[in-house]
Design a protein around this motif. Sequence first.
Motif, PDB file in Angstrom:
ATOM      1  N   LEU A 299     -30.158 -27.011 105.253  1.00  0.00           N
ATOM      2  CA  LEU A 299     -28.766 -27.438 105.248  1.00  0.00           C
ATOM      3  C   LEU A 299     -28.532 -28.576 104.265  1.00  0.00           C
TER       4      LEU A 299
ATOM      5  N   SER B 164     -29.553 -29.234 101.280  1.00  0.00           N
ATOM      6  CA  SER B 164     -29.165 -28.911  99.906  1.00  0.00           C
ATOM      7  C   SER B 164     -27.775 -28.309  99.863  1.00  0.00           C
ATOM      8  N   SER B 165     -27.415 -27.513 100.910  1.00  0.00           N
ATOM      9  CA  SER B 165     -26.071 -26.932 100.854  1.00  0.00           C
ATOM     10  C   SER B 165     -25.011 -28.005 101.066  1.00  0.00           C
TER      11      SER B 165
ATOM     12  N   ASP C  98     -24.759 -29.791  97.835  1.00  0.00           N
ATOM     13  CA  ASP C  98     -23.978 -28.978  96.899  1.00  0.00           C
ATOM     14  C   ASP C  98     -22.482 -29.162  97.138  1.00  0.00           C
ATOM     15  N   MET C  99     -22.132 -29.136  98.429  1.00  0.00           N
ATOM     16  CA  MET C  99     -20.727 -29.289  98.785  1.00  0.00           C
ATOM     17  C   MET C  99     -20.210 -30.652  98.360  1.00  0.00           C
TER      18      MET C  99
END
Lengths: 305, 409
Positions: B258, B260-261, B264-265
Amino acid sequence: MTLVLSNVTKKYRDFIAVDQIDFTINRGEIFGLIGQNGAGKTTTFRMILNLQETTEGEILWNGKSVNQLNRDFLGYLPEERGIYPQMKVEEQLYFFGELHGKKKKDLKPKIDYWLERFELEEKRKDKAETLSKGNQQKVQLIASFIHEPQFLILDEPFSGLDPVNRELLMSAIVELRDKGVTILFSSHQMDNVEELCDRLCILKRGKSLFSGDLQQLKQQYGKVNLRIRTTMTKSELAALDGVERVQQTNDGYTLRLKDETYGPALFKRIGQGQYIEKFSMDYLSLDEIFKLKVGGTDGQNAAAH
Amino acid sequence: MDRTLLLIKQNYLQKVKAKSFIFMTLLYMAVILVAVNWSSVKDIFSGDDNVTIALIDETKQLGATFPEKGDVHFKATSETKKALEKKVKDGDYDGALILTGKDKKLSAQFITYEAPSLTTQQTVETYVDTASKLYGIQQLNLSAAEAETLLSAQTVIDEVSLKKDDSSKSSEAKMIGIGVSYVMGFLIYLFVITYSSMITTDIASEKGSRVLEVLMASIRPNQHLMGKIISVFLIGFTQIVILVVTALVGLKLAKADLWSSVADMAKDLSGAYIWIVVAFFLLTLLLYLTLGALMGSLVSKVEEAGQATMPLMMLMMAGFFSLIYGMTNPDTVLVKILSFVPFTSGMLMPLRYSSTDLSLSMALISLAILFVTLAVVFVATVALYRRSVLTYSTGSLWTKFKNVWKFTT
């Protein structure tokens, strides 16, 4: 060190709560402020505490206006008890002491002393809400003077206390007075006032009816209270010269005389040269004076005496 | 020690050590940890909820489209339809899917005994949809490369705005913005409601127990007001820090990637947006804390605190529901207006800023309105507070307000 109130008036939009009050409290004196509910006692206290502004007049402590002073010089016990219900007794006392600018280590011996004195030693770690009402009141009283104020205001300190606790409180107040603390207090119970006060002020609907020495007040009315034990009937007594009112008690009668000069004549008339078990002339109690002054015809009475 | 500081310390420690605070914080922490570990948690509860569907592929070309693993998985079989129907009835399979090619089109039959769940239905539909497209393409006799091109054809729209200072966000950034704004809006809602009612109740109970009168004898009303606002603000801040740390640690440690996501967000969010959200959050909280303090000072006892918090709750709820409404359409007039109203702008302006091409200056104007309102409310509260803390009256809030005015002027 004195507190002077001169011409103090508090007006609200549609009524006058306090109307031109004057009095002076001397250092190390216990001064009583008495009056019915709504007479303006609490408003007066609040003005002295600088919680409310005066509309007119000024309040001076040692010649300085109270709203210019650091408030640590005074302590206050409000009419309805204010302590944190969730806080421990000891914490509470430290908190209020620190709030008045004292250091924790200086407070400790005092807290120890007063908790012991008021028999609260084992309640030290208890939450305030678990204490009985009388004990809460004692904690509250300690909190009001733990910072050693020069001037202490006590609003109805005795309400709801049993005789034992009342005695404890009385002696504590006297002890503070002896240490030089100036004390202003209010009470509904006149016997408390009579026992403690040197001087007092009687308020009625914001107006001061009397302010000054308690003994002087009593002397104004004279020794018009006559308590006797006799075989004479109530109507016989009422018919005597100089007797204004007769009240039967469970131990004889209490006569109210027009004037204390009737005393010797009445002694002769009632005793008729015989042995008298009880014939006692005395000043009116503060309670009686208060009722006379505040009840109904106070205006004329006050003027007449 | 300065008296305001002493008051702050006392109130802060008392509230932070309170069981209710610890309990609520632990509860929120648990919610956060469950949320970041949702996939693992879900497995615990739905481990044996796997749906097995028998697949008869008469076209012989589409088997690869249907996965053999997952929540809904397929098992290719060559049994007859009759035999399958019996097995479905007996519960050996949760369902059976029969694919047949007819007139260059794919037709599918889904046989079940127990009514399938919505997710199962949707999953099957999605797979059949893909398979049907694939089948259609295959019927055109295209080369594999041609088919691949056709299938993966997707146009990326390059958005160009001619307006000069337009932020022109990509639709993806807007979607993320909406999501983040919703989360922030919900947090504002939660914190404002919790802490404004805390300050109201706190002052009302001090007033009711007459502690306030004692306090007033040694501190000034504005010191008391400041002490309350700052201490409650700090309590809220403490909770936020605990929860943010929990969330970060949870994300780092979570099984699913989670971190990295989320990173990213976060990249899609502009720095300005983050500052704006933080500024709105803090100012809105302070505004409601000040109002909460004022409300608390009006009532006479703690039992009336609920009545006093109502108007603030209503304002907060109006903001929150507008936020939910605005998520689907952030360009409506209502949302536009409310994003400038200081009581709701904290929720709506970040939403508009992130999900529409609103310029930074607009957000700053709204922020300035909020700040000025806070200043005005604060000054008014200080003026009224010293009168209201010692006035005890009954009746509605309005009557109390009038009484404060009447008895103190």
